[in-house]
Design an enzyme around this catalytic site. Structure first.
Site, mmCIF file in Angstrom:
data_model
loop_
_atom_site.group_PDB
_atom_site.id
_atom_site.type_symbol
_atom_site.label_atom_id
_atom_site.label_comp_id
_atom_site.label_asym_id
_atom_site.label_seq_id
_atom_site.Cartn_x
_atom_site.Cartn_y
_atom_site.Cartn_z
ATOM 1 C CG HIS A 152 0.863 -1.395 -3.470
ATOM 2 N ND1 HIS A 152 -0.158 -1.770 -4.241
ATOM 3 C CD2 HIS A 152 0.751 -0.120 -3.407
ATOM 4 C CE1 HIS A 152 -1.059 -0.833 -4.355
ATOM 5 N NE2 HIS A 152 -0.540 0.211 -3.825
ATOM 6 N NE ARG B 163 1.532 -6.031 -5.102
ATOM 7 C CZ ARG B 163 1.866 -6.237 -3.903
ATOM 8 N NH1 ARG B 163 3.075 -6.511 -4.042
ATOM 9 N NH2 ARG B 163 0.973 -5.946 -3.078
ATOM 10 C CE1 TYR C 162 2.093 -7.234 0.895
ATOM 11 C CE2 TYR C 162 3.168 -5.320 1.864
ATOM 12 C CZ TYR C 162 2.611 -5.964 0.685
ATOM 13 O OH TYR C 162 2.727 -5.542 -0.483
#
Ligand SMILES: Cc1ncc(C[n+]2csc(CCOP(=O)(O)OP(=O)(O)O)c2C)c(N)n1
Ligand SMILES: [Mg+2]
Length: 351
Positions: free
Chosen positions: A256, A252, A265
């Site tokens: 998110h 991706r 992260y």
């Protein structure tokens, strides 16, 4: 690299054919269909992010980078098959025939956005992770009992394989040999948790061994590989051979959801070397004389007009009825809820 589950590819990062056995099947019609749909859903996706940023859409889960997985799998289905998507699979839904206006409406929190076009078997996107896997197994079982040749496809992420419903869905489907394809998009993260922290197994495909079904690992950014492997798994299912677990390895590109910041992260250089699916297909088309700037400008204009019209229709859709929030929770409304409803409506009347 896992030698038992090598990643299957038909074209490489440079758009070169690496599996010559498919040469005759990569015709102009298929190539253009795949590219058209990937371009269409990317335009939809980018518009959704822009609308969210302007306060015109609710929280949104982007799928940029996963277009080949979503389009390749959706185009492999027959019109009468079942689709069980997640919140990230709107690209697959749109490719399979979901309405674009309604898809935007869904992201504004409207239940009407979940209703598929008449006769289309598209389930509402599953937000509770992996719950759609047993549903897909059940729908496929019903088709088997009715004696049809219809199959089901269940979409789910890498994180979903850590849920009990993953096990229940695959176990049930394999025991009853039902016509379902478990289509995993391994984008290597469950929100902020990388795959190495989610599981000890090296691949997701290998989990198929536990259920006695085929497990296949494919390059999820290679549209051809996704399309042909999903088609093969669907045929296997329609012919009474039961489920397949497919792992499409992808990435991706963005966050998110629009409420997430992946720089917190994901290491900065992670994903840098990955050639995204549209560029990969563009390279293939250029290498093979299918690239046509005029055609591209034409489809781009058509798609932009479609997206604008869908947004306009979504924004002029009748406002939600606040009473719906209360009315469809219980068959008989409990007293406390009736009180809350009355006081909320009174509050609104007071302005
Ligand atoms: C049952 C359940 N637990 C937790 C969550 C919170 N949650 C939302 S998305 C997500 C990560 C899912 O990751 P993955 O299956 O890899 O799908 P992706 O978002 O990467 O497409 C989690 C844990 C949820 N929606 N449902
Ligand atoms: Mg994931």
């Amino acid at each position: 690299m896992n030698t038992q589950y090598p990643i299957k590819r038909i074209i490489d990062d440079e758009g070169n054919l690496v599996d010559a056995s498919y040469q005759d099947q990569l015709n102009e019609q298929l190539v253009k269909d795949l590219y058209y749909h990937m371009h269409r859903i990317r335009t939809f996706d980018r518009k959704a992010i822009s609308l969210q940023r302007q306060g015109r859409l609710g929280t949104y889960a982007p799928f940029e980078g996963q277009e080949a997985s979503q389009v390749g799998s959706a185009l492999a289905l027959n019109a009468d098959d079942w689709m069980f998507p997640t919140y990230r699979d709107h690209g697959a839904k749109l490719t399979f025939g979901a309405d674009m206006m309604k898809t935007y409406l869904y992201w504004n929190g409207r239940v009407e956005g979940c209703v598929p076009p008449e006769g289309k078997k598209i389930f509402p996107p599953a937000v509770p992770i992996a719950t759609q896997l047993p549903h897909a197994a059940g729908a496929a079982w019903a088709e088997k009992r009715k004696g049809t040749k219809n199959a089901a496809i269940a979409y789910f992420g890498d994180g979903a394989t850590s849920e009990g419903d993953f096990h229940e869905g695959l176990n049930f489907a394999s025991v009853f040999k039902v016509p379902v394809v478990f289509f995993n998009q391994n984008n290597r993260y469950a929100i902020s948790v990388p795959i190495e922290k989610q599981m000890n197994s090296e691949t997701i495909a290998q989990k198929a061994v536990a259920y006695g079904i085929p497990g296949v690992r494919i390059d999820g950014n290679d549209c051809f590989s996704v399309y042909f492997e999903v088609k093969k798994a669907l045929e296997h299912a329609r012919n009474g051979n039961g489920p397949t677990l497919l792992e499409a390895v992808t990435w991706r590109t963005g966050a998110h959801t629009t409420a997430d910041d992946p720089t917190k992260y994901r290491p900065e250089d992670q994903g840098k070397g990955i050639v995204e699916p549209l560029l990969r297909m563009e390279r293939f088309m250029k290498n093979n004389g299918y690239w046509d700037e005029e055609w591209l400008a034409e489809i781009d204009e058509k798609i932009k007009a479609e997206v604008e019209a869908a947004v306009e229709a979504m924004e002029s859709y009748p406002k939600a009825n606040v009473e719906d929030l209360f009315d469809h929770v219980y068959a008989n409304m409990p007293l406390e809820l009736a009180d809350q409803k009355a006081s909320y409506l009174a509050h609104l009347r007071r302005g």
